[in-house]
Design an enzyme around this catalytic site. Structure first.
Site, short mmCIF file in Angstrom:
data_model
loop_
_atom_site.label_atom_id
_atom_site.label_comp_id
_atom_site.label_asym_id
_atom_site.label_seq_id
_atom_site.Cartn_x
_atom_site.Cartn_y
_atom_site.Cartn_z
N ALA A 2 7.47 67.84 65.25
CA ALA A 2 8.53 66.83 65.32
C ALA A 2 9.03 66.72 66.75
O ALA A 2 9.17 67.73 67.44
CB ALA A 2 9.69 67.18 64.38
N CYS A 3 9.28 65.49 67.19
CA CYS A 3 9.88 65.26 68.50
C CYS A 3 11.07 64.32 68.32
O CYS A 3 11.23 63.71 67.26
CB CYS A 3 8.86 64.66 69.48
SG CYS A 3 8.29 63.00 69.05
#
Length: 679
Positions: free
Chosen positions: A179-180
């Site tokens: 996840a970013c």
């Protein structure tokens, strides 16, 4: 509309020597193609994302990306650079650059398209095709082939998985989460980098859950239950982290999974076979953004700092709501409201309105107002007091929550309430929040029989942690902390003259040092914690902190209007709205300016903040409201002193930043501004 066209492509072009130059040029392409309403707003959004974490990836590729209100259509702009630029990639300067521009608040369809491109960038054949393309049409064809590739949409929607190993082999089963912050590119690149690496191994079976913007489909609970280890490659908190409780974990920022997928998988295999490996705690909420990039282990100093900031952020709504209600109570009921608000609110009603004389603790007290105004003022004040009574408990409870998840909330609130009871104040709340979080986290890692596991987060951890916190405060820390708070309060109350001015300077410097960061929040917490007492010194500190925090955005807005040529187009655009943020006491309005040129902006803001703090404390300005800026002037006395302090500080900051930019110019900013003027 196609996501990329030939007018959005530049081959073997020199777009400048810095990331700012390249991103600004690509944003200009998007704007020129009619896909963005403002090139400067798009560039500013992409540069702000770049400042969070460089976007260089393996293969000498960079993927600056953002979501912006200026973008009207999902768009890719591409440049193959004749002069490579450093985007922070692992293998040197980047010569292939995609600007991925997504509309703010758009649907998920275009995000899926953008994520397909990101996934393709981990494949060497696609990068080779970009590097060998002879024309812009070749680039468009290569990208179109990727985003229209059969089966990719399914891959973007579902957890990525490596082929299962043959039965009977010694296989380590790993579940990964990527996840970013924007959820557009790095999330999916990390997933595919891990998956592609695992596909070449016979000792690993890998399933990846992508928690991105285009889609998030959780891994099957049975797969998690069978997993031998977990990889968290994230820059934001893992959603539903409790699903992985008890599993050995390797944790890092998302870019490490792109740059070192093999190493992370090796670490996960090693952790699976190590009984002493760090494990996901029950209810743990620590973010992987707090993880040290070197060895995948979290830095405790960083985690505690972030936990305190989380506590402060959850506390602020109590302060804002309670403080403004107190201020409204004074406005409606009169400034002598504090002398008997409780008696008025409890002894009277709409059908039994008070006169101007009310019985308070057996004695008659005369108020300036009477009737409905006095009663409603007391009700507002009482509601505000109840909200303010939670601030220490909220600070403690949510600090503990940030360290240990939901099991830490109850003991954290208990610790905060004890701190108020024994007079330890916000210092005690900080201590109990950290203590409760660490103890709850420790207990959550205990190995317990399965029959007790379900009781741990809801009964056993809160019970034992509350017991530890209560005993520690009453038997060990309570009296020393109470002594510190009493001494601090007495010292503040005694400040006058030159000593008060010195305190104002210190508070002003703190408010303008990091513009909403830990130092700024520490000064704000110091001010709001004493506001509920109603004493003069606390109100003066509150006014000083609020006035100083208003200066940076107003000053930068004034500077951009006064000397436009010294600022980039994006900064000029930000300056048009920064003044309103400043008047509302939102210091973060100056962050884009400070991020672009910290050596000139931050010292200038601190100079103005120091002047504002000195003037405010010197004039004895007091505020009964903790937030609101000029919109709560009714709660500030004297109001003219408050405005004078802001004007003085704003003038100093604006003049200083203009002088520094004029006589010590930032060459990149100067070149960009000059190019805009010439254009």
């Amino acid at each position: 509309m196609p996501i990329i066209t030939t007018e959005l492509v530049r081959l073997d072009a020199d777009l400048g020597s810095t990331t700012t130059d390249v991103i600004t040029a690509l944003a200009g392409l998007v704007h020129g193609a009619g896909r963005a309403s403002s090139a400067s707003l798009l560039a500013d959004a992409a540069l702000a994302r770049e400042a969070q974490n460089p976007t260089g990836v393996p293969g000498r590729v960079a993927i600056p990306h953002c979501r912006s209100e200026a973008v009207t259509e999902p768009t890719l702009a591409f440049a193959r650079l004749s002069r490579p630029v450093n985007f922070g990639g692992p293998d040197g300067d980047s010569d292939l650059v995609f600007l991925i521009a997504a509309p703010e608040g758009g649907g998920k369809t275009h995000l899926k398209i953008l994520s397909k491109l990101a996934r393709a960038l981990v494949r060497g054949d696609f990068i080779d095709r970009l590097r060998s393309a002879a024309t812009a049409d070749d680039i468009v064809a290569a990208v179109t082939d990727v985003v229209g590739e059969a089966g990719v949409e399914k891959q973007a929607d579902q957890p990525a998985a490596a082929p299962a190993a043959a039965p009977g082999e010694n296989v380590t089963r790993i579940v990964a989460v990527t996840a970013c912050p924007t959820g557009i590119a790095h999330t999916y690149m990390a997933a595919d980098a891990l998956t592609l690496n695992a596909q070449g191994r016979e000792d690993v079976e890998l399933v990846v859950e992508t928690q991105g913007s285009s889609s998030t489909r959780a891994v099957d609970p049975d797969i998690i239950a069978a997993a031998d280890a977990v990889i968290f490659a994230t820059d934001v908190g893992v959603r539903d982290r409790e699903r992985f409780a008890g599993k050995p974990v390797v944790e890092s920022p998302v870019k490490r999974a792109i740059n070192e997928p093999a190493k992370m998988i090796d670490e996960a295999v090693a952790a699976a076979g190590n009984p002493a490996a760090r494990r996901v705690a029950a209810g743990a909420a620590a973010s992987s953004a707090e993880t040290a990039a070197g060895d995948g282990q979290p830095g405790w100093a960083r985690r505690i700092q972030q936990a305190v900031m989380t506590g402060v952020s959850y506390m602020i709504p109590f302060v804002a709501a309670g403080g403004l209600l107190l201020a409204l109570g004074f406005l409606v009921g009169g400034y002598d409201m504090a002398n008997g608000w409780q008696a008025i609110a409890l002894q009277h009603s709409l059908t039994n309105l008070p006169g101007n004389e009310v019985l308070v603790d057996g004695s008659a007290v005369t108020f300036d107002r009477s009737g409905l105004a006095l009663y409603l003022g007391a009700v507002l004040f009482a509601t505000g007091q109840m909200a303010m009574s939670f601030i220490v408990a909220a600070l403690s409870g949510y600090t503990a929550f940030a360290l240990a998840g939901r099991p830490g909330i109850a003991p954290g609130f208990v610790g905060g309430a004890i701190s108020v009871l024994i007079g330890a104040g916000f210092i005690g709340g900080l201590i109990t929040g950290i203590l409760a979080g660490l103890v709850a986290l420790w207990i959550g890692n205990w190995k317990v029989p399965r029959i007790l596991a379900s009781l741990m987060p809801v009964v056993i951890i809160p019970l034992l942690t509350s017991l530890v916190v209560g005993l520690t405060m009453f038997l060990l820390l309570g009296r020393p902390l109470e002594g510190i708070m009493t001494g601090l309060t007495d010292w503040l109350s005694s400040l006058s003259g030159s000593s008060a001015v010195v305190l104002g300077i210190i508070l002003g410097l703190m408010m303008c040092f990091d513009l909403g960061g830990p130092v700024n929040k520490a000064a704000y917490l110091f001010a709001t914690a004493g506001l509920s007492t109603g004493d003069e010194a606390s109100m003066q500190i509150m006014a000083t902190v609020m006035a100083a925090g208003m200066v940076p955005p107003i000053a930068m807005s004034l500077a951009t209007f006064a000397r436009q040529k010294l600022f980039t187009p994006a900064e000029q655009e930000n300056g048009k709205s920064a003044w309103l943020l400043g008047l509302s006491f939102i210091s973060e309005g100056a962050i884009p300016f400070a991020a672009a040129d910290p050596l000139r902006v931050i010292p200038s803001m601190m100079a103005g903040g120091a002047v504002t703090g000195a003037v405010s404390m010197g004039l004895g300005v007091g505020s009964r409201a903790p937030h609101g800026g000029v919109f709560v002037l009714f709660a500030i006395d004297p109001w003219w002193g408050f405005l004078l302090a802001i004007v003085a500080g704003t003038a100093v900051s604006a003049l200083t930043v203009v002088a520094l930019k004029q006589f010590w110019p930032n060459k990149a900013t100067q070149a960009m501004a000059a190019a805009t003027v010439n254009a």
